[in-house]
Design a protein around this motif. Structure first.
Motif, PDB file in Angstrom:
ATOM      1  N   THR A 156      24.129  -2.206   9.100  1.00  0.00           N
ATOM      2  CA  THR A 156      22.691  -1.955   9.226  1.00  0.00           C
ATOM      3  C   THR A 156      21.876  -3.227   9.431  1.00  0.00           C
ATOM      4  OG1 THR A 156      22.621  -1.889   6.793  1.00  0.00           O
ATOM      5  CG2 THR A 156      22.702   0.221   7.949  1.00  0.00           C
ATOM      6  N   LYS A 157      22.513  -4.393   9.412  1.00  0.00           N
ATOM      7  CA  LYS A 157      21.818  -5.626   9.779  1.00  0.00           C
ATOM      8  C   LYS A 157      21.862  -5.866  11.279  1.00  0.00           C
ATOM      9  CE  LYS A 157      22.439  -8.059   5.380  1.00  0.00           C
ATOM     10  NZ  LYS A 157      23.007  -9.267   4.718  1.00  0.00           N
ATOM     11  N   GLY A 158      22.478  -4.931  12.012  1.00  0.00           N
ATOM     12  CA  GLY A 158      22.532  -5.031  13.463  1.00  0.00           C
ATOM     13  C   GLY A 158      23.812  -5.620  14.010  1.00  0.00           C
ATOM     14  N   LYS A 159      24.780  -5.904  13.147  1.00  0.00           N
ATOM     15  CA  LYS A 159      26.042  -6.504  13.576  1.00  0.00           C
ATOM     16  C   LYS A 159      26.912  -5.479  14.286  1.00  0.00           C
ATOM     17  CE  LYS A 159      28.237  -9.370  10.884  1.00  0.00           C
ATOM     18  NZ  LYS A 159      28.315 -10.600  11.716  1.00  0.00           N
ATOM     19  N   LEU A 160      27.524  -5.884  15.384  1.00  0.00           N
ATOM     20  CA  LEU A 160      28.537  -5.100  16.078  1.00  0.00           C
ATOM     21  C   LEU A 160      29.551  -6.091  16.640  1.00  0.00           C
ATOM     22  CD1 LEU A 160      29.712  -2.468  17.193  1.00  0.00           C
ATOM     23  CD2 LEU A 160      28.205  -2.712  19.181  1.00  0.00           C
ATOM     24  N   VAL A 161      30.772  -6.028  16.117  1.00  0.00           N
ATOM     25  CA  VAL A 161      31.778  -7.005  16.500  1.00  0.00           C
ATOM     26  C   VAL A 161      33.143  -6.334  16.570  1.00  0.00           C
ATOM     27  CG1 VAL A 161      32.197  -7.740  14.110  1.00  0.00           C
ATOM     28  CG2 VAL A 161      32.690  -9.315  15.985  1.00  0.00           C
ATOM     29  N   GLN A 162      33.988  -6.811  17.479  1.00  0.00           N
ATOM     30  CA  GLN A 162      35.343  -6.302  17.622  1.00  0.00           C
ATOM     31  C   GLN A 162      36.341  -7.445  17.466  1.00  0.00           C
ATOM     32  OE1 GLN A 162      36.111  -3.951  21.076  1.00  0.00           O
ATOM     33  NE2 GLN A 162      34.349  -2.601  20.790  1.00  0.00           N
ATOM     34  N   ASP A 163      37.544  -7.090  17.017  1.00  0.00           N
ATOM     35  CA  ASP A 163      38.613  -8.081  16.895  1.00  0.00           C
ATOM     36  C   ASP A 163      39.945  -7.371  17.103  1.00  0.00           C
ATOM     37  OD1 ASP A 163      39.858 -10.515  16.472  1.00  0.00           O
ATOM     38  OD2 ASP A 163      39.769 -10.411  14.273  1.00  0.00           O
ATOM     39  N   THR A 164      40.867  -8.055  17.767  1.00  0.00           N
ATOM     40  CA  THR A 164      42.226  -7.547  17.941  1.00  0.00           C
ATOM     41  C   THR A 164      43.193  -8.514  17.279  1.00  0.00           C
ATOM     42  OG1 THR A 164      41.677  -6.418  20.008  1.00  0.00           O
ATOM     43  CG2 THR A 164      44.002  -6.867  19.592  1.00  0.00           C
ATOM     44  N   ARG A 165      44.020  -7.984  16.367  1.00  0.00           N
ATOM     45  CA  ARG A 165      44.972  -8.817  15.624  1.00  0.00           C
ATOM     46  C   ARG A 165      46.393  -8.375  15.972  1.00  0.00           C
ATOM     47  NH1 ARG A 165      41.415  -7.110  10.962  1.00  0.00           N
ATOM     48  NH2 ARG A 165      39.546  -8.382  11.202  1.00  0.00           N
ATOM     49  N   ILE A 166      47.170  -9.272  16.556  1.00  0.00           N
ATOM     50  CA  ILE A 166      48.574  -9.016  16.864  1.00  0.00           C
ATOM     51  C   ILE A 166      49.422  -9.938  15.999  1.00  0.00           C
ATOM     52  CG2 ILE A 166      50.389  -9.192  18.620  1.00  0.00           C
ATOM     53  CD1 ILE A 166      48.327  -8.362  20.698  1.00  0.00           C
ATOM     54  N   ARG A 167      50.351  -9.342  15.257  1.00  0.00           N
ATOM     55  CA  ARG A 167      51.225 -10.117  14.376  1.00  0.00           C
ATOM     56  C   ARG A 167      52.677  -9.700  14.577  1.00  0.00           C
ATOM     57  NH1 ARG A 167      46.720  -9.132  10.754  1.00  0.00           N
ATOM     58  NH2 ARG A 167      45.796 -11.101  10.066  1.00  0.00           N
ATOM     59  N   THR A 168      53.563 -10.660  14.428  1.00  0.00           N
ATOM     60  CA  THR A 168      55.000 -10.384  14.479  1.00  0.00           C
ATOM     61  C   THR A 168      55.687 -11.129  13.339  1.00  0.00           C
ATOM     62  OG1 THR A 168      55.277 -12.193  16.078  1.00  0.00           O
ATOM     63  CG2 THR A 168      55.153  -9.951  16.959  1.00  0.00           C
ATOM     64  N   ARG A 169      56.769 -10.527  12.829  1.00  0.00           N
ATOM     65  CA  ARG A 169      57.519 -11.159  11.736  1.00  0.00           C
ATOM     66  C   ARG A 169      58.994 -10.804  11.864  1.00  0.00           C
ATOM     67  NH1 ARG A 169      56.921 -10.534   5.128  1.00  0.00           N
ATOM     68  NH2 ARG A 169      57.676 -12.634   4.646  1.00  0.00           N
ATOM     69  N   LEU A 170      59.851 -11.727  11.427  1.00  0.00           N
ATOM     70  CA  LEU A 170      61.297 -11.551  11.536  1.00  0.00           C
ATOM     71  C   LEU A 170      61.955 -11.839  10.183  1.00  0.00           C
ATOM     72  CD1 LEU A 170      63.794 -11.048  13.366  1.00  0.00           C
ATOM     73  CD2 LEU A 170      63.756 -13.487  13.914  1.00  0.00           C
ATOM     74  N   PRO A 171      61.934 -10.886   9.248  1.00  0.00           N
ATOM     75  CA  PRO A 171      62.638 -11.077   7.979  1.00  0.00           C
ATOM     76  C   PRO A 171      64.151 -11.028   8.180  1.00  0.00           C
ATOM     77  CG  PRO A 171      60.927  -9.382   7.801  1.00  0.00           C
ATOM     78  CD  PRO A 171      61.151  -9.647   9.258  1.00  0.00           C
ATOM     79  N   ILE A 172      64.852 -11.981   7.559  1.00  0.00           N
ATOM     80  CA  ILE A 172      66.316 -12.072   7.650  1.00  0.00           C
ATOM     81  C   ILE A 172      66.877 -12.184   6.234  1.00  0.00           C
ATOM     82  CG2 ILE A 172      68.284 -13.356   8.581  1.00  0.00           C
ATOM     83  CD1 ILE A 172      66.299 -14.606  10.617  1.00  0.00           C
ATOM     84  N   SER A 173      67.701 -11.213   5.849  1.00  0.00           N
ATOM     85  CA  SER A 173      68.358 -11.228   4.537  1.00  0.00           C
ATOM     86  C   SER A 173      69.855 -11.385   4.744  1.00  0.00           C
ATOM     87  CB  SER A 173      68.075  -9.935   3.770  1.00  0.00           C
ATOM     88  OG  SER A 173      66.693  -9.788   3.514  1.00  0.00           O
ATOM     89  N   VAL A 174      70.440 -12.349   4.039  1.00  0.00           N
ATOM     90  CA  VAL A 174      71.865 -12.656   4.186  1.00  0.00           C
ATOM     91  C   VAL A 174      72.548 -12.530   2.829  1.00  0.00           C
ATOM     92  CG1 VAL A 174      73.531 -14.435   4.824  1.00  0.00           C
ATOM     93  CG2 VAL A 174      71.410 -14.211   6.120  1.00  0.00           C
ATOM     94  N   TYR A 175      73.736 -11.918   2.818  1.00  0.00           N
ATOM     95  CA  TYR A 175      74.491 -11.713   1.577  1.00  0.00           C
ATOM     96  C   TYR A 175      75.882 -12.325   1.730  1.00  0.00           C
ATOM     97  CZ  TYR A 175      70.753  -8.377   0.842  1.00  0.00           C
ATOM     98  OH  TYR A 175      69.524  -7.796   0.712  1.00  0.00           O
ATOM     99  N   ALA A 176      76.254 -13.137   0.736  1.00  0.00           N
ATOM    100  CA  ALA A 176      77.550 -13.809   0.755  1.00  0.00           C
ATOM    101  C   ALA A 176      78.355 -13.421  -0.480  1.00  0.00           C
ATOM    102  CB  ALA A 176      77.353 -15.321   0.812  1.00  0.00           C
ATOM    103  N   LYS A 177      79.692 -13.391  -0.331  1.00  0.00           N
ATOM    104  CA  LYS A 177      80.557 -12.974  -1.431  1.00  0.00           C
ATOM    105  C   LYS A 177      81.801 -13.849  -1.484  1.00  0.00           C
ATOM    106  CE  LYS A 177      82.422  -8.924  -0.943  1.00  0.00           C
ATOM    107  NZ  LYS A 177      82.587  -7.449  -0.889  1.00  0.00           N
ATOM    108  N   GLU A 178      82.168 -14.217  -2.712  1.00  0.00           N
ATOM    109  CA  GLU A 178      83.395 -14.979  -2.920  1.00  0.00           C
ATOM    110  C   GLU A 178      83.984 -14.560  -4.256  1.00  0.00           C
ATOM    111  OE1 GLU A 178      84.846 -19.471  -2.046  1.00  0.00           O
ATOM    112  OE2 GLU A 178      83.056 -19.278  -3.296  1.00  0.00           O
ATOM    113  N   ASN A 179      85.188 -14.020  -4.203  1.00  0.00           N
ATOM    114  CA  ASN A 179      85.837 -13.472  -5.406  1.00  0.00           C
ATOM    115  C   ASN A 179      84.922 -12.410  -6.023  1.00  0.00           C
ATOM    116  OD1 ASN A 179      88.029 -15.197  -4.986  1.00  0.00           O
ATOM    117  ND2 ASN A 179      86.992 -16.860  -6.079  1.00  0.00           N
ATOM    118  N   ASP A 180      84.490 -12.603  -7.259  1.00  0.00           N
ATOM    119  CA  ASP A 180      83.626 -11.596  -7.903  1.00  0.00           C
ATOM    120  C   ASP A 180      82.152 -12.003  -7.882  1.00  0.00           C
ATOM    121  OD1 ASP A 180      83.911 -13.728  -9.592  1.00  0.00           O
ATOM    122  OD2 ASP A 180      84.060 -12.526 -11.419  1.00  0.00           O
TER     123      ASP A 180
END
Length: 461
Positions: A156-180
């Motif tokens: 109501t203060k007269g503001k009119l604005v647009q924004d475009t947000r593009i995001r990318t992420r690459l989570p990597i989970s690694v599991y290792a095992k030796e004996n027990d």
């Protein structure tokens, strides 16, 4: 998105009550998640979200509602139901909106939604291949997360604005095992960028780093407990400041006197070595936006300067309660959430101490190279954080890796006990949950030394 004249009609209607301000938040978001387990695609999820949220103020009170019924007739009835919270008063206001042009600081070279699915799967398979660098690694899980959020904000203060947000992420989970024994490692790089962010060399670096942590932890011994000096390394080490201190500097807590840092502006709350910043303007930063979710330009906010508290993170509504201007800190997960003050890219600034010198004089201590998750009491700042990769320090030297370490203390205490701040500032990515939902945030710091902190471990010495 609604037309300008439609927005003016709805905003004018909001003020036909005792209300003195209203805003409309429109959103259209596409999200994609591709999951790969040991080189095989497990699932692909593509979702679309579209809706509108309307908030009306009367002094320091507010009412908020949202809907995904975007027919104008329905929106008029919806607005009438919201404004009734403040009664009816025929002011006959006529709101006129003026569209603002904003600079896009986050250039996108390869929009992930313009790339074929098979090519995105190839990217994930690279990460999987690089992570399988040792025979002890038996499981690798990779995810490619992409979001395109388009918003339009008016008030109501007269503001009119647009924004475009593009995001990318690459989570990597690694599991290792030796004996027990079985251990894991994780890397989760992301940015307000397209797929250009994930170069071949970058993917290799992050995948191998996740694997390295898992393999190191296979060799780790039980961590001793007790009070001791702790060196917390850069990057995700900043999660402690974010959780234990950053939330206490948000106006949502400060305005209600639910923060240990309330009423402490211009007083010393940290070691003079500490300068802390929340910067939503970093080009392509994971937590960056061109405007906040009330349509105000994002800012670089210095919170602590040489140990002195100089600013809070303030949204419009809590700014009213505190008699302060907005600092462009209002954020929300989606149109389904009322916004409030939130962090963006929050970090401790680089200092001038050499990393190697931090170890000098430590008879027995802990080097926390990689931090994990934890819990925090937001009112007191008391925290308990896991150390994902740690090493015992003895007589000024790193001796062996340890497991089961936790850091226990309070934000106010740790800030005062920082006696070294390194030069190697780095940031890492995460998701932050609070009353306005989950939002992407960067945490960061250079290596820091805390002179004394309680370390919880798996053995006593």
């Amino acid at each position: 998105m609604l037309e300008k004249n439609q927005l003016e009609t709805l905003l004018s209607l909001c003020l036909d009550s005792k209300a003195d301000f209203a805003e409309i938040f429109e959103e259209e978001t596409t999200s994609e998640s591709i999951n790969l387990l040991n080189g095989i695609v497990e699932d692909v999820d593509l979702t679309n979200r579209k809706g509108i949220g309307i908030r009306i103020y009367c002094g320091c009170q507010s009412v908020y509602g949202y809907t995904n019924d975007l027919e104008m007739e329905s929106l008029i009835e919806f607005t009438k139901s919201l404004k009734e919270a403040f009664g009816n008063e025929q002011k006959n206001c006529q709101i006129t909106l003026k569209e603002e042009t904003i600079e896009n600081k986050h250039k996108i070279e390869i929009n992930p939604f313009d790339v074929e699915l098979k090519d995105k799967v190839k990217l994930l398979k690279k990460a999987n291949r690089y992570a399988h660098c040792d025979g002890r690694i038996f499981k690798v899980q990779c995810n490619l997360l992409s979001v395109c959020q388009h918003v339009q904000i008016s008030n109501t203060k007269g503001k009119l604005v647009q924004d475009t947000r593009i995001r990318t992420r690459l989570p990597i989970s690694v599991y290792a095992k030796e004996n027990d024994k079985m251990q894991s490692g994780f890397e989760g790089p992301g940015a307000s960028s397209g797929l250009e962010y994930f170069s071949d060399e970058f993917i290799k670096e992050k995948a191998r780093e996740a694997s390295r942590v898992a393999l190191v932890n296979l060799e780790a011994k039980d961590c001793p407990s007790g009070k001791m000096p702790v060196i917390i390394d850069n990057g995700f080490g900043g999660v402690i400041f974010h959780e234990a201190c950053g939330h206490a500097l948000e106006a949502s807590a400060v305005s209600k006197n639910q923060s240990v840092f309330a009423n402490k502006l211009n007083t010393q709350i940290a070691s003079s070595k500490v300068t802390a910043i929340d910067d939503g303007t970093i080009p392509n930063g994971w937590g960056s936006q061109n405007v906040d979710d009330e349509g105000n330009p994002q800012q670089k906010r210095v919170l602590i300067k040489d140990g002195i508290l100089v600013s809070y993170m303030v949204d419009q509504l809590n700014g009213r309660r505190m008699n302060m201007e907005s600092t462009g800190s209002s954020r929300r997960q989606s149109y389904k959430y009322e916004p409030t003050s939130r962090m963006s890219n929050t970090y401790i600034a680089a200092g001038d101490d050499d990393f190697e010198e931090m170890f000098e004089g430590i008879e027995k201590g802990l080097y926390a190279k990689k931090m994990g998750g934890g819990s925090v009491n937001p009112q007191t700042g008391e925290f308990n954080f896991a150390v994902n990769e740690g090493y015992l320090i003895e007589n000024g030297k790193i001796t062996y890796p340890v497991k089961g370490a936790t850091l226990i203390g309070s934000g106010a205490e740790i800030l005062m006990n920082i006696d070294r701040v390194g030069k190697n500032l780095a940031r890492a990515q995460g998701m932050c949950g609070a009353s306005s939902g989950n939002v992407p945030t960067d945490v960061g710091q250079p290596a820091i030394r805390v002179s004394s902190i309680t370390v919880g471990g798996t053995c006593n010495e």
